[in-house]
Design a protein around this motif. Structure first.
Motif: not given
Length: 353
Positions: A86-96
């Protein structure tokens, strides 16, 4: 144009994260990459799960630069607290999974290629290659694709280096050692213990220092990482198997190192492969000098990449931090992706135009 590219580059990275692409299982991400390039009117080629393309005004009389990174990933470890796909953006970060290793570098190199694709009168040709099977050092990744490409004079390998220039990279040699003994009852003396036979070899491996030291990679490092012998407490083992992990600087070839180890040990040694050699590029190379002038530092990388299968000068340069690679909840900072694309375009522009 760069602002438009940045948006499309981020969209591609999200699609890659959301598509499973373990080593040897990269067919779907290959399609995403191929489609993305074709949307810019770029003719693409495919070999297995490797996608590649040449710039529009490719001229065989000019030297050629390869832009390469991989789109396969390792399998997510058990420490993940997020959905790795899951490509999630939080706090200026792209997780995955694969965002840092090496998705951000890959999409930025693809976008850099797009930026220069239609430009005429470049001093170098450009080839971009998005390849598979990097994480498992597979046979159908860059090591196979390179056979079908034009002669490459210089390569940029996209791996997370915080956009610093890794101008040398250690090679890898894995050796299986086999010591022989004579099986027998542990209570008697008519035996030859294979474990004791191997101790002398392990002590030599532990203490030997290869004389040639590298400015950027230091010394060759040998480590015995596995050992296996015996079946039960009262049986002296007739055989002992051990594994040696050797990290090799650019002063040696893998075959040369193996010959030195083999000459100084008694066990039967077998190298799993000789193809993952160290790599380097002269500090005086125009690209390296341009990078230094722009404030980028140079260093030697201890980690292995697809540089190992290239015979031309190459540099490892990419977005993100190598320490995040293969960790749980992998991520990339959005500003790293944005600035990395600009850096790639600027650094290449120093020598292309």
């Amino acid at each position: 144009m760069i602002e438009s590219l940045q948006e499309k580059t981020l969209d591609l990275l999200k699609n890659l994260i959301q598509t499973q692409s373990f080593s040897e299982e990269e067919a779907e991400t290959a399609l995403h990459i191929q489609k993305w390039l074709q949307e810019f009117g770029i003719k693409t080629e495919r070999l297995y799960n490797n996608i590649w393309a040449k710039n529009k005004h490719f001229d065989e009389s000019k030297p050629t630069i390869l832009l390469n990174s991989h789109h396969d990933t390792v399998r997510p470890n058990k420490g993940y607290t997020r959905n790795p796909f899951e490509a999630t953006i939080e706090d200026g970060k792209l997780f995955g999974l694969g965002s840092n290793d090496a998705g951000a570098s890959l999409v930025a190199l693809l976008a850099t290629f797009v930026h220069y694709y239609e430009q005429e009168n470049l001093k170098y040709n450009l080839i971009v290659a998005a390849t598979g099977e990097e994480e498992n050092s597979g046979q159908n990744g860059l090591c196979e694709l390179i056979k079908y490409l034009p002669i490459i004079d210089f390569a940029i390998i996209g791996e997370p280096t915080q956009m610093q220039l890794a101008i040398a990279e250690k090679g890898l040699l894995v050796i299986d050692g086999y010591a022989k003994g004579i099986a027998g009852h542990a209570a008697h003396n008519n035996t030859k213990n294979a474990i004791y036979e191997v101790l002398q070899d392990i002590e030599w491996i532990k203490s030997y220092q290869f004389p040639k030291e590298s400015e950027f990679l230091g010394k060759v490092k040998m480590s015995v990482t596995q050992i296996n012998a015996g079946s039960q407490h009262n049986v002296v083992p007739a055989s002992c198997h051990f594994v040696v992990d050797v990290r090799i600087n650019e002063m040696y070839q893998n075959t040369e190192v193996f010959e030195i180890i083999d000459k100084n040990t008694n066990s039967e040694l077998k190298a799993r492969s000789f193809r993952l050699n160290s790599s380097s590029i002269p500090k005086e190379h125009p690209f390296v000098q341009a990078g230094i002038k722009d404030g980028h530092t140079v260093y030697g990388s201890p980690t292995l990449s697809d540089q190992a299968v290239l015979s031309c000068p190459s540099v490892k340069l990419g977005i993100g931090d190598s320490l995040r690679s293969h960790q749980a909840d992998e991520f990339i900072y959005l500003h790293e992706l944005e600035n990395g694309l600009k850096d790639y375009i600027k650094l290449l522009g120093n020598i292309l135009t």
